[in-house]
Design a protein around this motif. Structure first.
Motif, PDB file in Angstrom:
ATOM      1  N   SER A  13       0.834  -1.207   0.000  1.00 42.84           N
ATOM      2  CA  SER A  13       0.000   0.000   0.000  1.00 42.84           C
ATOM      3  C   SER A  13       0.866   1.255   0.000  1.00 42.84           C
ATOM      4  CB  SER A  13      -0.884   0.009   1.246  1.00 42.84           C
ATOM      5  OG  SER A  13      -0.081   0.274   2.386  1.00 42.84           O
ATOM      6  N   VAL A 147      -4.519  -4.013  -2.245  1.00 43.74           N
ATOM      7  CA  VAL A 147      -4.028  -2.936  -1.370  1.00 43.74           C
ATOM      8  C   VAL A 147      -4.664  -1.593  -1.701  1.00 43.74           C
ATOM      9  CG1 VAL A 147      -1.912  -3.891  -0.393  1.00 43.74           C
ATOM     10  CG2 VAL A 147      -1.869  -3.005  -2.737  1.00 43.74           C
ATOM     11  N   GLN A 150      -7.710  -1.760   0.302  1.00 39.40           N
ATOM     12  CA  GLN A 150      -7.387  -1.498   1.711  1.00 39.40           C
ATOM     13  C   GLN A 150      -7.355   0.009   1.953  1.00 39.40           C
ATOM     14  OE1 GLN A 150      -4.586   0.040   3.192  1.00 39.40           O
ATOM     15  NE2 GLN A 150      -4.579  -0.778   5.287  1.00 39.40           N
ATOM     16  N   ARG A 154     -10.067   2.174   4.234  1.00 41.47           N
ATOM     17  CA  ARG A 154      -9.475   2.937   5.339  1.00 41.47           C
ATOM     18  C   ARG A 154      -9.891   4.398   5.235  1.00 41.47           C
ATOM     19  NH1 ARG A 154      -4.532   6.078   5.698  1.00 41.47           N
ATOM     20  NH2 ARG A 154      -3.837   5.335   3.659  1.00 41.47           N
ATOM     21  N   LEU A 162      -8.371   0.554  10.289  1.00 40.18           N
ATOM     22  CA  LEU A 162      -7.203   0.259   9.456  1.00 40.18           C
ATOM     23  C   LEU A 162      -6.183   1.390   9.563  1.00 40.18           C
ATOM     24  CD1 LEU A 162      -8.832  -1.099   6.173  1.00 40.18           C
ATOM     25  CD2 LEU A 162      -7.445  -2.404   7.800  1.00 40.18           C
ATOM     26  N   ALA A 166       0.325  -1.737   4.540  1.00 44.17           N
ATOM     27  CA  ALA A 166      -0.264  -3.031   4.179  1.00 44.17           C
ATOM     28  C   ALA A 166       0.513  -3.677   3.044  1.00 44.17           C
ATOM     29  CB  ALA A 166      -1.729  -2.859   3.763  1.00 44.17           C
ATOM     30  N   THR A 190      -2.249  -6.213   7.139  1.00 44.24           N
ATOM     31  CA  THR A 190      -2.564  -4.796   7.230  1.00 44.24           C
ATOM     32  C   THR A 190      -2.346  -4.280   8.643  1.00 44.24           C
ATOM     33  OG1 THR A 190      -4.266  -3.086   7.007  1.00 44.24           O
ATOM     34  CG2 THR A 190      -5.040  -5.296   7.536  1.00 44.24           C
TER      35      THR A 190
END
Ligand SMILES: C[S@@+](CC[C@H](N)C(=O)[O-])C[C@H]1O[C@@H](n2cnc3c(N)ncnc32)[C@H](O)[C@@H]1O
Ligand SMILES: C[S@@+](CC[C@H](N)C(=O)[O-])C[C@H]1O[C@@H](n2cnc3c(N)ncnc32)[C@H](O)[C@@H]1O
Lengths: 392, 392
Positions: A13, A147, A150, A154, A162, A166, A190
């Motif tokens: 990420s 990612v 993610q 988030r 989160l 990650a 994560t």
């Protein structure tokens, strides 16, 4: 398409320490290019607990507030308080940037712009494959999407516990025809707030990150999931791991499916062929596949420092070509000018376009560009017809 | 053996800034492992004008004088005076090393040693090919030998005006049978004293570096030589270019001929699979080729952080296999234990053996090991017979 029965790729990420470094380097490049397109920039960053160090070689007439840029990138990513381990507002920013060596410069700046020499020696690869609609290998494409998702959940508050750091990894199973068939394994780690229980985290990651992204037909009872396998990942970012520019070059490109010349992208202005010729390589390979000349194509180019013409151009279509490879090479030479100046002109690279490239991959991104990123010029298939014409 | 008609690889000398950083990271690793084989080390270095910054995560009971190690590496390489641009005795040494995250540690240290988890997720490749006696691709092998020779004639006084920083690049032409046939182009840039004239430098490089190293039958009137193409290279090392650990991962491995997972080697203790599993991958691939099961072989392995068993093992023999690939994979699984603990035990990796790996390549080095380097355990072909036996 591959000869492997399974193939694994990973992504990280925007909060991963190496990616923080890449984004800082590219944000500095953008700020300088916006004011001075003739600048020479090679910006390297190191992030570690409480500190961001910017280094490298920059020659420019622009004045930019480097400290603010560094702080801005870090807080934008979400590192904005000591609670998450790193705070762009209060960390130390150390600048040890120097100037480009005048001896390198004399090799790059030639009497005629057209003859601009390569900023370094090196080898670069470009790749394309018809296994996804974006003409990219499937494993890296879906590793990125995990990612990216993610980051999305988030930021939009869906999973507010989160944190920015990650990593994802995906093992794809290929059929006898070389096409993606199933997913054997998914790894996703994560960073998270201390409040969330591991079992809740695992369930939420499956429901909100993995299922929305991975095609259901590739998942089965045989798919193995490794979600936060260490059990705890509260400490993340530069506290847990020193970050450096250019340390995610396989994530940045083809996830390992294509060969790599070793040169990093972020922080480098396009006079550096490590970046511009790798982008051109993608453009060439993608046009070859788009033109139907091969299902899968990898091009290698190489340069000598201070010399404009590539020292070599070579092609590998893995037996998927519909026309003999040497004829495709001849068409590439007729249609594409791979001298640094020509690449920069054709792909329009002297603009502040680089920061969005520094996370989630430099290639294959047009169908789901993040906010702020326009389609990348090297993803255009605008030379497919010319390639076909050159072959007749 | 390759499908390319030409293939280019590059190497750099021990005085290249990225390689200075790699050697510092590995010298620190060695000093710690010598006292504490259970240490966890991830050491990253940045070198720039007048400064070496060491960073990363280290957990150990050893006490080592890091500053002296850094200074020693730099002066050993030949950067020992401001005249050459960098001086290990007087440069600044900044230490921002932290500890390994206890949350990562809990994933790696398991109740049973055998079950030691991988220190990170990731994918790694191993490769071997019968195109040279060291079972390595020819382009990287000869690219290394060129810069090794530069170092030798600099150190022994043959060409006393040479300075430590140098790069080489070699374009090899392959025949229709996929075997090396000729050298199309050689690029060599070397740092030098201001006194030497460019024409004298070029002649000496041809006579003392290129001719003694490259097989005469591969050179012809068609071979292009690019020697110091910028014209001047007095400023070198960290003044001309910021150096970072892990930025020469293609030079470190197979010169681009094999795929790469992206993980760097230097500064990492073998609990990090980026290093140990890539070494094991070379060991497996080399034994497959030595056993005559394929002329050319690339293995991919992958891991999840905190998990011992690889998440995938996959093999590609490019059609050169003499036995079906799935049977070779089964033999590999029977003969090689690729859990981190087993790799460390079988390859005997918990010793201070790493600094010599940090220049001129981690693989294919046994026939001409530099002073101080013993044969690398991952180059042994001690499992070839077992592989053959597993197939019958
Ligand atoms: C495992 S760390 C690399 C190893 C580290 N340098 C060390 O000293 O062990 C690599 C990446 O893994 C992720 N990571 C950090 N802490 C983690 C944890 N507790 N569990 C899983 N992944 C983690 C972060 O993205 C980090 O950048
Ligand atoms: C060209 S530099 C990389 C580009 C640099 N960061 C810049 O700002 O332009 C890469 C490597 O080339 C070599 N190099 C440095 N100065 C050179 C010169 N004047 N001529 C040829 N090679 C040089 C050194 O090995 C250096 O580490």
């Amino acid at each position: 398409m591959t000869e492997y029965t399974t193939f694994t790729s990973e992504s990280v990420s925007e909060g991963h320490p190496d990616k923080i470094a890449d984004q800082i380097s590219d944000a500095i490049l953008d700020a300088i290019l916006a004011e001075d397109p003739r600048a020479r920039v090679a910006c390297e960053t190191m992030v570690k607990t409480g500190v961001a160090i910017i280094s490298g070689e920059i020659t420019t007439s622009a004045w930019v507030d480097l400290e603010s840029i560094v702080r801005g990138v870090i807080t934008d990513i979400g590192y904005n308080s000591s609670d998450v381990g790193f705070d762009g507002a209060t960390c130390s920013v150390i600048n040890i940037i120097g100037k480009q060596s005048p001896e390198i410069n004399q090799g790059v700046d030639r009497a005629s712009l057209e003859e601009q020499g390569a900023g370094d020696q090196g080898l670069m690869f470009g790749y394309a494959s018809d296994e996804t609609d974006v003409l990219m290998p499937a494993p890296i494409t879906y590793a990125h999407r995990l990612v990216e998702r993610q980051s999305k959940v988030r930021r939009d508050g869906t999973l507010s516990w989160l944190r920015p750091d990650a990593k994802s990894q995906l093992t794809m199973r290929y059929g006898a025809d070389g096409r993606p068939e199933a997913i054997d394994a998914v790894v996703l780690s994560t960073q998270h707030n201390p409040e969330i229980a591991l079992s809740d985290l695992r369930e939420a990651v499956i429901e909100e990150i993995i299922k929305p992204v991975l095609p259901a037909e590739w998942l089965s009872a045989d798919t193995k999931f490794f979600i936060n396998p260490t059990g705890k990942f509260v400490i993340g970012g530069p506290v847990g791991d020193c970050g450096l520019t250019g340390r995610k070059i396989i994530v940045d490109s083809y996830g390992g499916m294509a060969r790599h010349g070793g040169g990093a992208f972020s922080g480098k202005d396009p006079s550096k062929v490590d970046r511009s010729a790798a982008y051109a390589g993608r453009w060439v390979a993608k046009n070859i596949v788009a033109a139907g000349l091969a299902k899968r194509c990898e091009i290698q180019v190489s340069y000598a420092i201070g010399v404009a013409e590539p020292t070599s151009i070579s092609l590998n279509c893995f037996g998927t070509e519909t026309v003999p490879v040497d004829r495709i090479v001849a068409a590439v030479r007729a249609v594409f000018d791979l001298r640094p100046f020509a690449i920069i002109r054709e792909l329009d690279l002297l603009h502040p376009i680089y920061r969005p490239t520094a996370s989630y991959g430099h290639f294959g991104r047009e169908p789901y560009a993040l906010a702020g990123a326009t389609a990348f010029s090297w993803e255009r298939t605008d030379r497919a017809e010319a390639l076909k014409a050159a072959l007749t």
